[in-house]
Design an enzyme around this catalytic site. Structure first.
Site, short mmCIF file in Angstrom:
data_model
loop_
_atom_site.label_atom_id
_atom_site.label_comp_id
_atom_site.label_asym_id
_atom_site.label_seq_id
_atom_site.Cartn_x
_atom_site.Cartn_y
_atom_site.Cartn_z
N GLU A 143 -15.58 76.38 8.42
CA GLU A 143 -15.50 75.52 7.25
C GLU A 143 -15.23 76.32 5.99
O GLU A 143 -15.63 77.49 5.89
CB GLU A 143 -16.81 74.73 7.07
CG GLU A 143 -17.11 73.78 8.23
CD GLU A 143 -18.30 72.87 7.94
OE1 GLU A 143 -18.93 73.03 6.87
OE2 GLU A 143 -18.59 72.01 8.78
N HIS A 152 -16.71 67.71 6.21
CA HIS A 152 -18.15 67.93 5.93
C HIS A 152 -18.52 67.33 4.56
O HIS A 152 -19.02 68.03 3.68
CB HIS A 152 -18.50 69.43 5.96
CG HIS A 152 -19.97 69.66 6.17
ND1 HIS A 152 -20.48 70.86 6.62
CD2 HIS A 152 -21.05 68.85 6.01
CE1 HIS A 152 -21.79 70.79 6.71
NE2 HIS A 152 -22.16 69.57 6.36
N ARG A 167 -24.46 69.45 13.09
CA ARG A 167 -23.80 70.74 12.91
C ARG A 167 -22.83 70.91 14.07
O ARG A 167 -23.09 70.45 15.19
CB ARG A 167 -24.80 71.89 12.89
CG ARG A 167 -25.66 71.96 11.64
CD ARG A 167 -24.84 72.27 10.40
NE ARG A 167 -25.66 72.42 9.19
CZ ARG A 167 -25.92 71.45 8.35
NH1 ARG A 167 -25.44 70.22 8.59
NH2 ARG A 167 -26.65 71.66 7.27
#
Length: 317
Positions: A258, A286, A230
């Site tokens: 994001e 991601h 993360r």
């Protein structure tokens, strides 16, 4: 009434609902807002609200349909010790594959070399972009030795790196034939001699800001940092400043800001710093878990079915 009641399967897709209803006809499935008189024992949700967690007095297990537990979910469960949590690790393989890809792309400066070649420029062959490095014979550290970390370690070992790993529960140093496993207190020492560092640790109060300016300063020159954990595990400003030196390369699949699946997909800045302007960074949106690929969706359903089967046996249904 059918005894084993699962709520929220639609969160993993309508095909999952159809397949489970077909293959487990004796179970009860509901979705959406909690029905009146809810008695589900299993809730499938990544970020359940208070209503979902409180509606059923029979709720015993929350199944998070991905790896890791979101912070807001952990907070809501803090005062609910009677609810166990299970997570699905169907994306461990794809995430490890991307981590290894980022290691290689960052170490060998594949992005600037690719850009140059598209313009007919062969300079990177004769003047390697900074930093460019060889990995074999050097040391790597995998921070977080779970499902993803163990796969990453095997890949790094196959590249002839000496692999260390940090595992939260380790009390001393031990080996498993792939890596030497160390407790978290050994991290500073390991960073000093690691050409490669891969972050695959869950986000928690303990790991937030784990890699800051001090830790980044310990890395040798050159080195590669890859984050598939993360973004908050790494101090955003400190990483950007360290990358400006040109001695560190990075492969980043997780970001401080994001796009969400139900929001806009363009025009979303991943950071308050212009990482995209740095040639020594490989950027990935991601996508380590490759969630949208059909084979990954099938793997998630298979894993979810396995977990639910196990829970149904334990419930006596």
């Amino acid at each position: 009434m059918r005894g084993f009641w699962v709520h929220g399967v639609a969160s993993v897709g309508e095909r999952a609902v159809a397949r489970l209803r077909r293959e487990r006809p004796d179970w009860r499935f509901t979705d959406g807002a909690p029905p009146a008189g809810a008695r589900y024992s299993v809730l499938v949700a990544g970020r359940p609200d208070e209503a979902l967690l409180s509606a059923s007095p029979a709720l015993r297990t929350l199944v998070v349909p991905f790896a890791g537990i979101p912070a807001q979910t952990a907070e809501r469960l803090a005062d609910r010790p009677g609810i166990a949590v299970r997570t699905l690790h169907h994306t461990a393989g794809p995430t490890a594959e991307l981590a290894l890809g980022l290691v290689l792309a960052a170490a060998r400066a594949l992005v600037p070399a690719d850009r140059a070649m598209r313009d007919g420029d062969w300079t990177p062959r004769f003047v390697p972009p900074e930093p460019t490095m060889v990995l074999a014979g050097h040391t790597a550290t995998v921070v977080g030795y779970g499902e993803v970390g163990r796969r990453v370690a095997r890949g790094l070992a196959a590249l002839d790196l000496r692999v260390n790993a940090i595992r939260a529960g380790a009390r001393g140093t031990s080996g498993d034939g792939v890596a030497l496993i160390h407790p978290p207190r050994r991290l500073p020492e390991l960073l000093r001699r690691s050409r490669v560092v891969v972050l695959a640790v869950p986000l928690s109060a303990r790991t937030t800001g784990l890699i800051g300016a001090n830790e980044l300063a310990l890395l040798p020159d050159p080195a590669v940092l890859v984050n598939v954990a993360r973004a908050a595990v790494v101090d955003e400003s400190a990483l950007y400043q360290r990358l400006l030196t040109g001695k560190l390369a990075a492969g980043l699949d997780v970001w401080w800001s994001e796009a969400s699946g139900d929001g806009p997909r363009t025009g979303i800045a991943a950071s308050r710093f212009p990482f995209h302007e740095l040639p020594n960074v490989v950027l990935s949106p991601h996508r380590g878990g490759a969630f949208s690929l059909p084979e990954v969706q099938r793997a998630r359903l298979t894993e979810l079915t396995r977990v639910l089967d196990e829970l149904s046996v334990h419930s006596g249904e």
